[in-house]
Scaffold this motif. Structure first.
Motif, PDB file in Angstrom:
ATOM      1  N   GLN A  59       0.827  -1.209   0.000  1.00  0.00           N
ATOM      2  CA  GLN A  59       0.000   0.000   0.000  1.00  0.00           C
ATOM      3  C   GLN A  59       0.862   1.259   0.000  1.00  0.00           C
ATOM      4  N   LEU A  60       1.895   1.266   0.820  1.00  0.00           N
ATOM      5  CA  LEU A  60       2.798   2.424   0.867  1.00  0.00           C
ATOM      6  C   LEU A  60       3.537   2.599  -0.455  1.00  0.00           C
ATOM      7  N   PHE A  61       3.969   1.493  -1.057  1.00  0.00           N
ATOM      8  CA  PHE A  61       4.659   1.573  -2.345  1.00  0.00           C
ATOM      9  C   PHE A  61       3.734   2.181  -3.393  1.00  0.00           C
ATOM     10  N   GLN A  62       2.491   1.695  -3.457  1.00  0.00           N
ATOM     11  CA  GLN A  62       1.549   2.215  -4.457  1.00  0.00           C
ATOM     12  C   GLN A  62       1.301   3.704  -4.250  1.00  0.00           C
ATOM     13  N   LYS A  63       1.197   4.120  -3.010  1.00  0.00           N
ATOM     14  CA  LYS A  63       0.911   5.523  -2.698  1.00  0.00           C
ATOM     15  C   LYS A  63       2.106   6.441  -2.962  1.00  0.00           C
ATOM     16  N   ASN A  64       3.329   5.964  -2.688  1.00  0.00           N
ATOM     17  CA  ASN A  64       4.493   6.849  -2.705  1.00  0.00           C
ATOM     18  C   ASN A  64       5.528   6.566  -3.790  1.00  0.00           C
ATOM     19  N   CYS A  65       5.585   5.350  -4.290  1.00  0.00           N
ATOM     20  CA  CYS A  65       6.704   4.956  -5.152  1.00  0.00           C
ATOM     21  C   CYS A  65       6.298   4.548  -6.576  1.00  0.00           C
ATOM     22  N   ALA A  66       5.082   4.032  -6.714  1.00  0.00           N
ATOM     23  CA  ALA A  66       4.663   3.444  -7.994  1.00  0.00           C
ATOM     24  C   ALA A  66       4.646   4.451  -9.136  1.00  0.00           C
ATOM     25  N   ILE A  71       3.813   0.099 -10.893  1.00  0.00           N
ATOM     26  CA  ILE A  71       2.933  -0.539  -9.909  1.00  0.00           C
ATOM     27  C   ILE A  71       3.437  -1.910  -9.461  1.00  0.00           C
ATOM     28  N   GLU A  72       4.240  -2.547 -10.265  1.00  0.00           N
ATOM     29  CA  GLU A  72       4.832  -3.833  -9.887  1.00  0.00           C
ATOM     30  C   GLU A  72       6.321  -3.701  -9.602  1.00  0.00           C
ATOM     31  N   ALA A  73       6.775  -2.476  -9.372  1.00  0.00           N
ATOM     32  CA  ALA A  73       8.188  -2.171  -9.092  1.00  0.00           C
ATOM     33  C   ALA A  73       9.079  -2.492 -10.290  1.00  0.00           C
ATOM     34  N   GLN A  74       8.499  -2.438 -11.482  1.00  0.00           N
ATOM     35  CA  GLN A  74       9.227  -2.803 -12.700  1.00  0.00           C
ATOM     36  C   GLN A  74      10.108  -1.674 -13.243  1.00  0.00           C
ATOM     37  N   ASP A 135       8.851  -1.714   5.487  1.00  0.00           N
ATOM     38  CA  ASP A 135       7.719  -2.409   4.864  1.00  0.00           C
ATOM     39  C   ASP A 135       7.765  -2.295   3.345  1.00  0.00           C
ATOM     40  N   ILE A 136       8.119  -1.140   2.846  1.00  0.00           N
ATOM     41  CA  ILE A 136       8.237  -0.953   1.392  1.00  0.00           C
ATOM     42  C   ILE A 136       9.330  -1.854   0.832  1.00  0.00           C
ATOM     43  N   ILE A 137      10.462  -1.894   1.503  1.00  0.00           N
ATOM     44  CA  ILE A 137      11.568  -2.745   1.052  1.00  0.00           C
ATOM     45  C   ILE A 137      11.141  -4.212   1.054  1.00  0.00           C
ATOM     46  N   VAL A 138      10.473  -4.642   2.105  1.00  0.00           N
ATOM     47  CA  VAL A 138       9.992  -6.029   2.173  1.00  0.00           C
ATOM     48  C   VAL A 138       9.045  -6.311   1.008  1.00  0.00           C
TER      49      VAL A 138
END
Length: 161
Positions: A59-66, A71-74, A135-138
């Protein structure tokens, strides 16, 4: 006739071989891995996260990093070349070089960003807690194959005092 499983195995072999080759280019320490003899059943690395942590990280990745990393860290499609905005966010899903960096470096990069190095990643310190960052790293590490994670884990353990 090549089956889809054989094709996927061949592609996985090429990806892992390429990634392991890059590993030696990003480090003074040399890690020799015989990719031909790696079998996922031989690699036993216990991943230290739970479903709740994975969910929070996603959830944090989608909100801050995607927005930049996908969206799949690609990462960006052509991540090794800057886009129109001068950005080139790398994949974090195990298909590029993020797994070459220790947990300490991954956390520091997220906290401090890369602008001070001439990159474009903003600093997240003060906006994300240490737990959020972990959590994002995990979450993005959950996308890594067992083989990639095992090599990263060994290298990460070797960098600890």
């Amino acid at each position: 006739m090549i089956t889809s499983v054989e094709k996927r195995n061949g592609i996985n072999f090429i990806i892992i071989s390429s990634l392991l080759t890059l590993l030696t280019a990003c480090s003074d320490k040399k890690y020799v891995v015989d990719v031909d003899n790696i079998k996922s059943t031989e690699i036993k690395v216990e991943r230290s996260f739970d479903f709740a942590q994975l969910t929070r990280g996603g959830q944090l990745f989608q909100k801050n990093c995607a927005r930049c990393h996908g969206i799949e860290a690609q990462g960006a499609a052509n991540w090794q070349q800057a886009d129109a905005d001068g950005k080139y966010p790398p994949p974090l899903n195990g298909s590029a070089h993020a797994w070459h960096h220790s947990a300490r470096i991954l956390k520091e990069t997220i906290k401090k960003g890369t602008r001070y190095l001439g990159g474009n990643m903003p600093a997240w310190e003060g906006r994300l807690t240490d737990r959020d960052i972990e959590d994002i790293i995990v979450w993005f590490q959950s996308k890594w194959s067992d083989e990639i994670y095992a090599v990263w884990h060994k290298k990460d353990q070797d960098t600890r005092p």
